[in-house]
Write an enzyme that holds these catalytic residues in place. Sequence first.
Site, short mmCIF file in Angstrom:
data_model
loop_
_atom_site.label_atom_id
_atom_site.label_comp_id
_atom_site.label_asym_id
_atom_site.label_seq_id
_atom_site.Cartn_x
_atom_site.Cartn_y
_atom_site.Cartn_z
N CYS A 158 0.86 -1.21 0.00
CA CYS A 158 0.00 0.00 0.00
C CYS A 158 0.89 1.24 0.00
CB CYS A 158 -0.93 -0.02 1.20
SG CYS A 158 -2.12 -1.37 1.18
N ARG A 178 -0.76 3.87 -2.59
CA ARG A 178 -1.79 3.60 -3.59
C ARG A 178 -3.18 3.52 -2.98
NH1 ARG A 178 -3.83 -1.36 -3.22
NH2 ARG A 178 -2.61 -2.92 -2.08
N GLN A 180 -5.45 3.60 1.06
CA GLN A 180 -5.39 3.71 2.52
C GLN A 180 -6.77 3.60 3.16
OE1 GLN A 180 -3.86 7.23 5.13
NE2 GLN A 180 -2.38 5.55 5.17
#
EC number: 2.1.1.45
Length: 277
Positions: A158, A178, A180
């Site tokens: 992430c 990318r 969250q």
Amino acid sequence: MSRADELFVRDCRRILDEGYEQNSGETRARWADDGSPAYTKKICSVVNRYNLQEEFPIQTIRPINYKAAIDEILWIWQKKSNVVSELNSKIWNQWEKEDGTIGKAYGYQLGRVHKYPEGEFDQVDRVLYLLKNNPDSRRILTSMYNFDDLNEMALYPCAYGMMFNVFGNKLNGILQQRSQDMLVANGWNVVQYAALIHMFAQVSGLEAGELVHVISDAHIYDRHFEIVEEVIEREQYPAPKLWINPEVKDFYDFTVDDFVLEDYKHGERVRKIPVAE
């Protein structure tokens, strides 16, 4: 009041009021209790700035376990590990593979050695080398998003990229993320990468400057809506002061005990958060 609170409340309010609501179709994430799709409300391209000269960016509307957050960032960046048992918390247990790792993800990628004109370095050592030997470089960056290895990762990264820039004697970092989960991960990731900038600055003879956090898909899961509504209405407190052991001169010598937040006043812990896997 804490800058971390201010930005978290602003972003969550915008997601809840204006976000695109995905309430049908396929999702990767599913609710742990019944396996149903974990839908979200989300916004695109959040960019938040935290001046580390002014305060340490940690939420006060609820407690953030900063010791555990720093322990994970050391697991990834210092140990360069993908072995779940080498982490002192259970946050990666659900992703553990049969071999005891999370696959070729996170620390595994940072620990891979690459060739440069000056010699062979892994990604972390390359950053440390450039900060000391060529701090004006515009090539001080890392990436954990290795397309060749994605199929061998338990979870695609992430928070996947970090860029470092030195202006004068100040070290700034840009965190690229990318995706969250705002309730669960936002406060955690901000603390981690603010601490990382402080560590890299200290061992490189620099001062921590600014953390810029870029989130492509900032979302709140549907079963988190009511929890977030309650949390963002809470009382906010001044940010605490970060103390880092000044005796540490080597990044690989840091431990979680080298970090203390002085006067960390905060609200109650958020309990019983539904888990999306």
